[in-house]
Design a protein around this motif. Structure first.
Motif, short mmCIF file in Angstrom:
data_model
loop_
_atom_site.label_atom_id
_atom_site.label_comp_id
_atom_site.label_asym_id
_atom_site.label_seq_id
_atom_site.Cartn_x
_atom_site.Cartn_y
_atom_site.Cartn_z
N THR A 249 -15.86 39.53 12.00
CA THR A 249 -15.16 39.04 13.19
C THR A 249 -13.71 38.68 12.84
O THR A 249 -12.78 38.98 13.60
N GLY A 250 -13.53 38.05 11.68
CA GLY A 250 -12.18 37.72 11.21
C GLY A 250 -11.34 38.97 11.02
O GLY A 250 -10.16 39.01 11.36
N ASN A 251 -11.97 40.01 10.48
CA ASN A 251 -11.26 41.28 10.29
C ASN A 251 -10.86 41.89 11.63
O ASN A 251 -9.79 42.47 11.76
N ASP A 252 -11.74 41.77 12.62
CA ASP A 252 -11.43 42.29 13.96
C ASP A 252 -10.25 41.55 14.58
O ASP A 252 -9.42 42.14 15.29
N ILE A 253 -10.17 40.23 14.31
CA ILE A 253 -9.03 39.43 14.78
C ILE A 253 -7.74 39.98 14.18
O ILE A 253 -6.73 40.18 14.89
N ILE A 254 -7.77 40.24 12.88
CA ILE A 254 -6.59 40.77 12.18
C ILE A 254 -6.18 42.13 12.74
O ILE A 254 -5.00 42.40 12.98
N LYS A 255 -7.16 43.00 12.95
CA LYS A 255 -6.88 44.34 13.47
C LYS A 255 -6.24 44.29 14.85
O LYS A 255 -5.24 44.97 15.12
N GLU A 256 -6.80 43.47 15.75
CA GLU A 256 -6.29 43.41 17.12
C GLU A 256 -4.92 42.75 17.16
O GLU A 256 -4.01 43.21 17.88
N LEU A 257 -4.74 41.69 16.41
CA LEU A 257 -3.44 41.00 16.34
C LEU A 257 -2.36 41.96 15.83
O LEU A 257 -1.27 42.04 16.39
N SER A 258 -2.67 42.68 14.76
CA SER A 258 -1.70 43.61 14.16
C SER A 258 -1.34 44.73 15.14
O SER A 258 -0.16 45.10 15.26
N ARG A 259 -2.35 45.27 15.80
CA ARG A 259 -2.11 46.34 16.77
C ARG A 259 -1.21 45.85 17.90
O ARG A 259 -0.24 46.53 18.28
N TYR A 260 -1.50 44.67 18.42
CA TYR A 260 -0.72 44.14 19.55
C TYR A 260 0.75 43.93 19.17
O TYR A 260 1.65 44.31 19.91
N ILE A 261 0.98 43.36 17.99
CA ILE A 261 2.37 43.08 17.57
C ILE A 261 3.11 44.38 17.27
O ILE A 261 4.28 44.55 17.64
#
Length: 366
Positions: A249-261
């Protein structure tokens, strides 16, 4: 008659003495002039280290300075990178590079390399060819080869060439030795940067470059501008998410945050995963005041993104109702000035985030 001869002898002796004095003065002038030239070249070298961003650009510029200041026809700097010999700078046509980067295999230069002494080779007439030349007659008729060492470790060589035979017969090798040492000094200075440029990697989860990218290729973009804004932020609840939900779940947070920025910022801006829960954005050529509102919106939008918990459910086990989680971010910004140490700037921001209250979720300007 005797008196006349005596006068003539005195005049001749006086003229000889005068010529000796003039010669010494000319020599002193030449020595001073050479020292001034050497100091100017060294200063140009040091300026090059600050003005040009990549290691290759710096070495190429240094070679250009040597060619201009010492009126050298051809100059080539070759370095061993641990695997092969690479031409770092040369004003010779590329068709001759293969021969120039294999000079270490030439018998005529092997002794020079083993003894760390320069080697001078020349021809006597136009029908002769320098020993290392395989396909050319007209380009070079004389050459001086300088092996390069750092702390007694052989790292490559510098070779200068001329289209004239015996061109370096009267060349002051002392000056050239000083130039060689300056080349080594500059290469030693930028060797750390070269290492940093080569170890930059892509992060697996965020698909972002690692922090090392900032100090190599990224800095070339940043230093197109006099000032830039450096922003670093930390996912302050990442560790909690990993523990209470799952690391996936933490990795998914990182992936989505990075994609959005990535999709929200210009390609001129540098976005990297700095370390662990910390990320850095450099707004190239932008003042802090101009990015504050953008950062506020960015923080608000990201913290409103809900990520579904990743649950590894066995096939026979009853499915659990999914939970949702959001990232909480703490931002800090500062100004970077071209020519200063970017790593010192990011270190200051990192220290602020590491020492901030564990629950601090704000936008700070330091």
């Amino acid at each position: 008659m005797i008196y006349l001869l005596i006068v003539l002898v005195v005049i001749i002796v006086a003229l000889m003495f005068y010529n000796i004095v003039i010669y010494q003065r000319i020599q002193n002038y030449n020595n001073i002039n050479q020292k001034i030239t050497g100091l100017n070249v060294l200063q140009n070298f040091m300026d090059t280290i600050g003005e040009y961003t990549s290691v290759d650009e710096k070495i190429e510029k240094i070679n250009e300075i040597l060619i201009e200041k010492y009126s050298i026809k051809y100059s080539t700097i070759v370095m061993f990178d641990g695997a092969e010999y690479v031409i770092k700078a040369s004003n010779v046509k590329e068709e001759h590079w293969e021969a120039l980067r294999n000079l270490h295999n030439q018998e005529i230069f092997k002794d020079s390399i083993s003894t760390a002494t320069p080697k001078y080779v020349t021809v006597d007439n136009d029908t002769e060819r320098l020993p290392y030349q395989t396909m050319e007659f007209g380009r070079a008729k004389s050459a001086m080869f300088f092996p390069l060492y750092i702390d007694n470790v052989y790292i490559g060589y510098w070779i200068i060439e001329s289209g004239e035979a015996h061109a370096f017969d009267n060349m002051d090798t002392t000056i050239l030795e000083v130039v060689k040492e300056n080349i080594i000094a500059v290469y030693k200075t930028v060797s750390y940067q070269n290492t940093v440029e080569n170890i930059a990697r892509k992060d697996l989860f965020s698909e972002l470059n690692s922090a090392e990218y900032l100090y190599g290729e990224g800095k070339q973009i940043i230093d197109k501008y006099t000032t830039s804004t450096v922003c670093m932020f930390k996912i302050i609840n990442l560790e909690q998410i990993n523990k209470e939900y799952s690391r996936e779940t933490g990795n998914d947070i990182i992936k989505e945050l990075s994609r959005y920025i990535r999709e929200s910022i210009s390609e001129e801006y540098i976005f990297v995963r700095y370390m662990g829960p910390k990320f850095a954005i450099v707004f190239s050529g932008i003042e802090i005041e101009a990015v504050i509102e953008f950062i506020k919106d960015l923080k608000n939008n990201i913290e409103n993104i809900e990520i579904e918990e990743t649950i590894q459910t066995p096939v026979k086990q009853k499915k659990v109702e999914p939970r949702y989680v959001s990232a909480k971010l703490n931002f800090v910004l500062t100004t970077y000035y071209k020519g200063t140490a970017l790593e010192s700037v990011t270190k200051k921001l990192e220290e602020y985030l590491d020492n901030a209250d564990a629950n601090e979720s704000d936008i700070n300007n330091i």
